[in-house]
Motif scaffolding. Sequence first.
Motif, PDB file in Angstrom:
ATOM      1  N   ALA A 222       0.838  -1.205   0.000  1.00  0.00           N
ATOM      2  CA  ALA A 222       0.000   0.000   0.000  1.00  0.00           C
ATOM      3  C   ALA A 222       0.871   1.251   0.000  1.00  0.00           C
ATOM      4  O   ALA A 222       0.905   2.012   0.966  1.00  0.00           O
ATOM      5  N   ILE A 223       1.587   1.437  -1.088  1.00  0.00           N
ATOM      6  CA  ILE A 223       2.542   2.545  -1.129  1.00  0.00           C
ATOM      7  C   ILE A 223       1.882   3.854  -1.549  1.00  0.00           C
ATOM      8  O   ILE A 223       0.797   3.875  -2.139  1.00  0.00           O
ATOM      9  N   ILE A 224       2.559   4.942  -1.215  1.00  0.00           N
ATOM     10  CA  ILE A 224       2.226   6.240  -1.808  1.00  0.00           C
ATOM     11  C   ILE A 224       3.332   6.531  -2.819  1.00  0.00           C
ATOM     12  O   ILE A 224       4.484   6.722  -2.441  1.00  0.00           O
ATOM     13  N   ASP A 225       2.951   6.533  -4.060  1.00  0.00           N
ATOM     14  CA  ASP A 225       3.910   6.636  -5.165  1.00  0.00           C
ATOM     15  C   ASP A 225       3.950   8.105  -5.598  1.00  0.00           C
ATOM     16  O   ASP A 225       2.964   8.651  -6.075  1.00  0.00           O
ATOM     17  N   THR A 226       5.093   8.743  -5.404  1.00  0.00           N
ATOM     18  CA  THR A 226       5.144  10.200  -5.558  1.00  0.00           C
ATOM     19  C   THR A 226       5.524  10.680  -6.965  1.00  0.00           C
ATOM     20  O   THR A 226       5.778  11.865  -7.161  1.00  0.00           O
ATOM     21  N   ASP A 227       5.548   9.765  -7.917  1.00  0.00           N
ATOM     22  CA  ASP A 227       5.867  10.214  -9.281  1.00  0.00           C
ATOM     23  C   ASP A 227       5.302   9.236 -10.301  1.00  0.00           C
ATOM     24  O   ASP A 227       5.933   8.244 -10.661  1.00  0.00           O
ATOM     25  N   ILE A 228       4.102   9.548 -10.775  1.00  0.00           N
ATOM     26  CA  ILE A 228       3.459   8.753 -11.835  1.00  0.00           C
ATOM     27  C   ILE A 228       3.145   9.717 -12.978  1.00  0.00           C
ATOM     28  O   ILE A 228       2.523  10.760 -12.773  1.00  0.00           O
ATOM     29  N   HIS A 229       3.575   9.355 -14.156  1.00  0.00           N
ATOM     30  CA  HIS A 229       3.374  10.259 -15.290  1.00  0.00           C
ATOM     31  C   HIS A 229       2.179   9.836 -16.139  1.00  0.00           C
ATOM     32  O   HIS A 229       2.268   8.896 -16.926  1.00  0.00           O
ATOM     33  N   GLU A 230       1.074  10.537 -15.949  1.00  0.00           N
ATOM     34  CA  GLU A 230      -0.003  10.420 -16.926  1.00  0.00           C
ATOM     35  C   GLU A 230       0.399  11.249 -18.143  1.00  0.00           C
ATOM     36  O   GLU A 230       1.179  12.197 -18.024  1.00  0.00           O
ATOM     37  N   ARG A 231      -0.101  10.890 -19.305  1.00  0.00           N
ATOM     38  CA  ARG A 231       0.308  11.621 -20.517  1.00  0.00           C
ATOM     39  C   ARG A 231      -0.907  12.085 -21.311  1.00  0.00           C
ATOM     40  O   ARG A 231      -1.857  11.344 -21.492  1.00  0.00           O
ATOM     41  N   VAL A 232      -0.813  13.303 -21.799  1.00  0.00           N
ATOM     42  CA  VAL A 232      -1.894  13.862 -22.608  1.00  0.00           C
ATOM     43  C   VAL A 232      -1.471  13.897 -24.070  1.00  0.00           C
ATOM     44  O   VAL A 232      -0.284  14.030 -24.383  1.00  0.00           O
ATOM     45  N   LEU A 233      -2.433  13.712 -24.948  1.00  0.00           N
ATOM     46  CA  LEU A 233      -2.210  14.027 -26.363  1.00  0.00           C
ATOM     47  C   LEU A 233      -2.877  15.388 -26.579  1.00  0.00           C
ATOM     48  O   LEU A 233      -3.948  15.650 -26.016  1.00  0.00           O
ATOM     49  N   TYR A 234      -2.261  16.232 -27.353  1.00  0.00           N
ATOM     50  CA  TYR A 234      -2.813  17.582 -27.448  1.00  0.00           C
ATOM     51  C   TYR A 234      -4.239  17.584 -27.977  1.00  0.00           C
ATOM     52  O   TYR A 234      -5.054  18.418 -27.598  1.00  0.00           O
ATOM     53  N   LYS A 235      -4.578  16.614 -28.810  1.00  0.00           N
ATOM     54  CA  LYS A 235      -5.957  16.553 -29.299  1.00  0.00           C
ATOM     55  C   LYS A 235      -6.943  16.312 -28.150  1.00  0.00           C
ATOM     56  O   LYS A 235      -8.090  16.734 -28.209  1.00  0.00           O
ATOM     57  N   ASP A 236      -6.459  15.651 -27.089  1.00  0.00           N
ATOM     58  CA  ASP A 236      -7.335  15.402 -25.944  1.00  0.00           C
ATOM     59  C   ASP A 236      -7.640  16.682 -25.162  1.00  0.00           C
ATOM     60  O   ASP A 236      -8.590  16.730 -24.377  1.00  0.00           O
ATOM     61  N   LEU A 237      -6.813  17.695 -25.362  1.00  0.00           N
ATOM     62  CA  LEU A 237      -7.041  18.961 -24.650  1.00  0.00           C
ATOM     63  C   LEU A 237      -8.069  19.839 -25.364  1.00  0.00           C
ATOM     64  O   LEU A 237      -8.573  20.803 -24.765  1.00  0.00           O
ATOM     65  N   LEU A 238      -8.368  19.522 -26.610  1.00  0.00           N
ATOM     66  CA  LEU A 238      -9.247  20.411 -27.388  1.00  0.00           C
ATOM     67  C   LEU A 238     -10.581  20.706 -26.686  1.00  0.00           C
ATOM     68  O   LEU A 238     -10.991  21.872 -26.631  1.00  0.00           O
ATOM     69  N   PRO A 239     -11.235  19.688 -26.096  1.00  0.00           N
ATOM     70  CA  PRO A 239     -12.512  19.997 -25.433  1.00  0.00           C
ATOM     71  C   PRO A 239     -12.370  20.942 -24.242  1.00  0.00           C
ATOM     72  O   PRO A 239     -13.362  21.501 -23.779  1.00  0.00           O
ATOM     73  N   TYR A 240     -11.173  21.110 -23.755  1.00  0.00           N
ATOM     74  CA  TYR A 240     -10.951  21.955 -22.571  1.00  0.00           C
ATOM     75  C   TYR A 240     -10.400  23.325 -22.933  1.00  0.00           C
ATOM     76  O   TYR A 240     -10.075  24.115 -22.066  1.00  0.00           O
ATOM     77  N   LEU A 241     -10.281  23.572 -24.220  1.00  0.00           N
ATOM     78  CA  LEU A 241      -9.743  24.848 -24.684  1.00  0.00           C
ATOM     79  C   LEU A 241     -10.851  25.682 -25.325  1.00  0.00           C
ATOM     80  O   LEU A 241     -11.637  25.183 -26.134  1.00  0.00           O
ATOM     81  N   ASP A 242     -10.896  26.959 -24.951  1.00  0.00           N
ATOM     82  CA  ASP A 242     -11.775  27.899 -25.651  1.00  0.00           C
ATOM     83  C   ASP A 242     -11.087  28.370 -26.920  1.00  0.00           C
ATOM     84  O   ASP A 242      -9.873  28.234 -27.076  1.00  0.00           O
ATOM     85  N   ASN A 243     -11.852  28.959 -27.794  1.00  0.00           N
ATOM     86  CA  ASN A 243     -11.237  29.669 -28.908  1.00  0.00           C
ATOM     87  C   ASN A 243     -10.716  31.004 -28.417  1.00  0.00           C
ATOM     88  O   ASN A 243     -11.231  31.545 -27.469  1.00  0.00           O
ATOM     89  N   PRO A 244      -9.669  31.555 -28.974  1.00  0.00           N
ATOM     90  CA  PRO A 244      -9.028  31.116 -30.220  1.00  0.00           C
ATOM     91  C   PRO A 244      -8.051  29.951 -30.049  1.00  0.00           C
ATOM     92  O   PRO A 244      -7.543  29.458 -31.043  1.00  0.00           O
ATOM     93  N   TRP A 245      -7.795  29.514 -28.806  1.00  0.00           N
ATOM     94  CA  TRP A 245      -6.700  28.547 -28.607  1.00  0.00           C
ATOM     95  C   TRP A 245      -6.970  27.228 -29.311  1.00  0.00           C
ATOM     96  O   TRP A 245      -6.094  26.649 -29.943  1.00  0.00           O
ATOM     97  N   ARG A 246      -8.218  26.776 -29.207  1.00  0.00           N
ATOM     98  CA  ARG A 246      -8.604  25.531 -29.866  1.00  0.00           C
ATOM     99  C   ARG A 246      -8.426  25.651 -31.383  1.00  0.00           C
ATOM    100  O   ARG A 246      -7.889  24.757 -32.039  1.00  0.00           O
ATOM    101  N   HIS A 247      -8.866  26.781 -31.880  1.00  0.00           N
ATOM    102  CA  HIS A 247      -8.747  27.060 -33.316  1.00  0.00           C
ATOM    103  C   HIS A 247      -7.282  27.018 -33.762  1.00  0.00           C
ATOM    104  O   HIS A 247      -6.960  26.481 -34.835  1.00  0.00           O
ATOM    105  N   TYR A 248      -6.396  27.566 -32.953  1.00  0.00           N
ATOM    106  CA  TYR A 248      -4.977  27.587 -33.349  1.00  0.00           C
ATOM    107  C   TYR A 248      -4.432  26.166 -33.504  1.00  0.00           C
ATOM    108  O   TYR A 248      -3.597  25.894 -34.364  1.00  0.00           O
ATOM    109  N   ILE A 249      -4.895  25.267 -32.637  1.00  0.00           N
ATOM    110  CA  ILE A 249      -4.414  23.883 -32.730  1.00  0.00           C
ATOM    111  C   ILE A 249      -5.110  23.150 -33.879  1.00  0.00           C
ATOM    112  O   ILE A 249      -4.464  22.465 -34.686  1.00  0.00           O
ATOM    113  N   GLU A 250      -6.420  23.338 -33.959  1.00  0.00           N
ATOM    114  CA  GLU A 250      -7.186  22.578 -34.963  1.00  0.00           C
ATOM    115  C   GLU A 250      -6.920  23.038 -36.388  1.00  0.00           C
ATOM    116  O   GLU A 250      -6.861  22.223 -37.313  1.00  0.00           O
ATOM    117  N   ASN A 251      -6.758  24.342 -36.556  1.00  0.00           N
ATOM    118  CA  ASN A 251      -6.764  24.870 -37.926  1.00  0.00           C
ATOM    119  C   ASN A 251      -5.510  25.627 -38.342  1.00  0.00           C
ATOM    120  O   ASN A 251      -5.367  25.963 -39.515  1.00  0.00           O
TER     121      ASN A 251
END
Lengths: 369, 369
Positions: free
Chosen positions: B18-47
């Motif tokens: 039952a350890i507490i693991d102090t360094d686990i790297h989850e990884r994002v793909l930038y396309k996965d961030l699109l739903p969390y970005l407003d424009n213009p930022w989303r637009h800059y990535i998409e288009n």
Amino acid sequence: MSTTQTQTETKKSKQKLAIIDTDIHERVLYKDLLPYLDNPWRHYIENCGWIQEKHLPYVQPTVAGVDRADAVPPNGGLPGTDLKFMQEQLLDDIGHEFGILTGALDPSPSSMHGWPEMATALASAYNDWQIENWLEKDERLYGSIQIAAQEVESAVKEIERVGNHPKMVQVLLPIDDIMWGDPQYHPIFEAAERHNLMIGMHHNEPPSYYGKWPRYFIEWHTLIPTAHIMMITNLVFNGVFEKYPNLKCMMIEGGFTHVPHIMRKMDQQYKDLRHEVPWLKRKPSQVIKENFCFTTQPVEELSKKEFMQLLDQLGSEDIISFSTDYPHWDYDSPYRALPNLDKELSKKIFSENARNFYPKLPKKEGGEQ
Amino acid sequence: MSTTQTQTETKKSKQKLAIIDTDIHERVLYKDLLPYLDNPWRHYIENCGWIQEKHLPYVQPTVAGVDRADAVPPNGGLPGTDLKFMQEQLLDDIGHEFGILTGALDPSPSSMHGWPEMATALASAYNDWQIENWLEKDERLYGSIQIAAQEVESAVKEIERVGNHPKMVQVLLPIDDIMWGDPQYHPIFEAAERHNLMIGMHHNEPPSYYGKWPRYFIEWHTLIPTAHIMMITNLVFNGVFEKYPNLKCMMIEGGFTHVPHIMRKMDQQYKDLRHEVPWLKRKPSQVIKENFCFTTQPVEELSKKEFMQLLDQLGSEDIISFSTDYPHWDYDSPYRALPNLDKELSKKIFSENARNFYPKLPKKEGGEQ
């Protein structure tokens, strides 16, 4: 050692110590180099307003700036400029068997920006000045060859020119943003090895925050060993000591308490990633034990237990060599800098490790120190 | 640990930890961030063809690049992108009590070059993505707040925005050329302290030769602890922990074998030069013991004797905390990375030191691990 400990030792009851001091800074004034410079270089300094590059933004926050307060010669000049005074205050006072001069051309010619021919001319002039005014005037003093590595071919020529001088024991290279392990610099190592010279590495500038200056001198000074760590990493993994196995490297003025960590770290990396550096045939810690030596100053205040624990971690008694760093502010006195060590170990650190390191130093004629 | 040791453990006869693991790297793909970005930022990535900055010039010389060969999820995606697979391979398999997510937005938003608003938008999107897809989907996982420090005011706003989330335990800052000890960044520390958040420091780029890339990954990777040394020096001497005494800093993915050296070195510098930093009221080693913690990975292969010698030099059993660094290539298994330690010490390193470090982690309800 702290500034409060840098006063000249009380003369009475003082035993002479026939040490080999691996870091003594003689200092040049640029006007003193003029007789050793041909034109146009001399002309540029005399008539064109050339000035030395500024080294540090800080005036080091001690009474006498970067130097011992009591190291100012009688003529009021800068510490390290007066041989006679250095003889009295350091060599005669302690009883040095030998001292290795490590210069003070801040910044090192190799670290100067632009105009490589000027840097090369200054390095040559410095070497001639050093030979005439120091090495040939005191039989105890041995010297370090300055080079300007901006043009490797010129640097090699300078090693050829002065490398056979009997009292030049090493080529002095600065530690800063020059990655000496890069094969472009290997002709310098080849020339050094061929002349029975060792390499002396002395930081010019720590890797303080990627070229940005830290706010305070205390940060800058704390990070000196990290510059040494970077250089060891670069030299070892790029195979310099596999290619030039007779070459050894004296790491000057960085102390040695960082070395157990870097040995351990490099060995682990070597185990995991050695396929990337197939030319490296020995464990990095083995390369360090066989091809490196570390001058002690500025040694932290260590108990005998702590000191011996560090030696245990180093796995060697043969790779640290005493140095005073005279006349700098954090000068280490051979009477006080180290804990009270056993006689044989003490002898190694105070003289025999340095004697074994530099093949051009005279061998011991016998007798105890 | 070497790549040959990163395979999933044999299931049979395996005890859950039952350890507490102090360094686990989850990884994002930038396309996965699109739903969390407003424009213009989303637009800059998409288009508009915006792409992530390149982090390293090397493909790390292991079978699977920077990751464990066996950490590729069933869908063939990048390691660290699939919660379910991470649960199976890491959390369930070992029996984690908690894991601290430390992200993989290489480079960190704070380390991106130019266009600070874009970096700020990405940091915010990342935090929202992390909360929704990781922190709120597995009760064992706790998170790190990404910020973009190019504009300190925006960074503080982001801490205000997500800092009260019950599962956000620290603000994650990259170690590279940003001197976080500089007072211009102190509002970030003030905001963290006010939200009961700690600081997590993770190297973005080691100080490899003053911004020049070393020739080989093995050099780059060896120098990671030197980046940590630089950051500790900068934070401590600039008085961050005197100004924000409740703040603590987790040094992530640098190991700890460099810490005895830097404690010793900084204490000596403090003794000699403390008049330069009068705000620093405690010995640096004391600040490190009271305000820092170090994740163990990548721990060198140490015997029990060597490990205990290092703890003796650290002068504390409370400042190292186990981490796996999943899913990176040099993952440390809790079954094999450390020598066989006494039970109480083991408990501290595998869980209690981390629990004491992060005030937002649930306190222990009792029972042995």
